[in-house]
Design an enzyme around this catalytic site. Structure first.
Site, mmCIF file in Angstrom:
data_model
loop_
_atom_site.group_PDB
_atom_site.id
_atom_site.type_symbol
_atom_site.label_atom_id
_atom_site.label_comp_id
_atom_site.label_asym_id
_atom_site.label_seq_id
_atom_site.Cartn_x
_atom_site.Cartn_y
_atom_site.Cartn_z
ATOM 1 N N ASP A 124 12.984 -17.244 -25.079
ATOM 2 C CA ASP A 124 12.774 -15.824 -24.822
ATOM 3 C C ASP A 124 13.429 -14.958 -25.887
ATOM 4 O O ASP A 124 12.956 -13.869 -26.202
ATOM 5 C CB ASP A 124 13.336 -15.471 -23.436
ATOM 6 C CG ASP A 124 12.660 -14.262 -22.823
ATOM 7 O OD1 ASP A 124 11.418 -14.231 -22.833
ATOM 8 O OD2 ASP A 124 13.366 -13.360 -22.346
ATOM 9 N N ASP A 147 11.800 -16.234 -30.156
ATOM 10 C CA ASP A 147 10.481 -15.871 -30.702
ATOM 11 C C ASP A 147 10.519 -14.550 -31.462
ATOM 12 O O ASP A 147 10.004 -14.436 -32.578
ATOM 13 C CB ASP A 147 9.406 -15.860 -29.614
ATOM 14 C CG ASP A 147 9.713 -14.904 -28.466
ATOM 15 O OD1 ASP A 147 10.797 -14.285 -28.469
ATOM 16 O OD2 ASP A 147 8.863 -14.790 -27.554
ATOM 17 N N ASP A 157 3.181 -11.815 -26.404
ATOM 18 C CA ASP A 157 4.490 -12.039 -25.807
ATOM 19 C C ASP A 157 4.590 -11.350 -24.447
ATOM 20 O O ASP A 157 5.047 -11.952 -23.461
ATOM 21 C CB ASP A 157 5.567 -11.501 -26.752
ATOM 22 C CG ASP A 157 6.971 -11.808 -26.274
ATOM 23 O OD1 ASP A 157 7.278 -13.003 -26.106
ATOM 24 O OD2 ASP A 157 7.758 -10.872 -26.077
ATOM 25 N N ASP A 178 4.839 -13.170 -20.744
ATOM 26 C CA ASP A 178 5.992 -12.853 -19.890
ATOM 27 C C ASP A 178 5.551 -12.584 -18.455
ATOM 28 O O ASP A 178 6.222 -12.958 -17.496
ATOM 29 C CB ASP A 178 6.737 -11.634 -20.430
ATOM 30 C CG ASP A 178 7.692 -11.986 -21.550
ATOM 31 O OD1 ASP A 178 7.911 -13.191 -21.794
ATOM 32 O OD2 ASP A 178 8.218 -11.057 -22.191
#
Length: 233
Positions: free
Chosen positions: A67, A70, A88, A92
């Protein structure tokens, strides 16, 4: 003013700096890192559903690495893109839903800890968690940075990993029950705080400056511009 989460993140970045440098040096795709982290989080959700709470907590502790990494790799390699930020943020939401869904399955099917009330709490928590991200994303589309509230994504990840990894179903599952209730309640509080934040600044735009995400007077930028990978949360 820095929050405890900010200090924790700085400490974590220092600890995993060698790994970040290694991945950046070898030009590992930030999207690939995001994907692996999401798959591990979904796996944690599945493990939650099977009742192995402590194991799921340790898996979640590992996903925290992805988390953070990246976005750092994307920035250091100059590969921060609009699509990367979108990807992303989207994954999530998949991860958040998988975790709460796993806990819902746990309370629905576990012969010892079956609890219809906790199933409802988990479902309410799923809605609240998605509202937290949606309210910020919608506010940003209006040019307002609504990153406010008591429970943002880093705090949710910590609460879904550390207590479970350390305590599992300790005290006949009451530690887990307390965490799930806390997550659900604070998710809704955060969503309401963001709604109130946007309402306050849109009703009185001349009294207090709105924290603009981008300059509305500037021309639109093409889709290929660099963008932060950190998701709305």
């Amino acid at each position: 003013m820095p929050t405890p989460t900010d200090y924790a993140k700085k400490g974590a970045l220092r600890a995993i700096e060698p790994a970040i440098s290694f991945l950046a040096r070898h030009s590992v795709s930030p999207n690939a890192i995001t994907t692996v982290g999401t798959l591990l989080t979904v796996a944690a959700g599945v493990v939650y559903g099977t009742g192995h709470i402590m194991t799921a907590g340790w898996i979640m502790a590992v996903t925290a690495f992805f988390d953070v990494v990246d976005g750092e790799v994307a920035r250091r390699t100059g590969r921060s893109t609009v699509f990367g930020a979108f990807y992303d943020s989207t994954l999530d939401r998949v991860a958040d839903g998988a975790l709460m869904a796993g806990l819902t399955v746990f309370y629905a099917t576990n012969p010892i800890h079956h609890n219809i009330y906790m199933m409802v709490v988990c479902l309410v928590g799923i809605i609240g968690t998605f509202l937290v991200s949606y309210t910020r994303a919608r506010a940003e589309s209006l040019g307002i940075d609504a990153k406010v509230g008591v429970m943002q994504r880093p705090e949710r990840i910590v609460l879904l990993s550390a207590p479970q990894a350390l305590f599992g179903l300790f005290w006949n599952g009451w530690v887990l029950i307390g965490i799930v209730i806390l997550l659900s309640v604070t998710a809704w509080i955060t969503a309401v705080q963001r709604i109130a934040f946007v309402h306050r600044f849109t009703q009185h735009p001349d009294k207090k400056p709105i924290r603009m995400v981008s300059d509305p007077a500037s021309p639109a930028k093409p889709a290929g511009i660099a963008a932060s990978r950190r998701a709305q949360s």
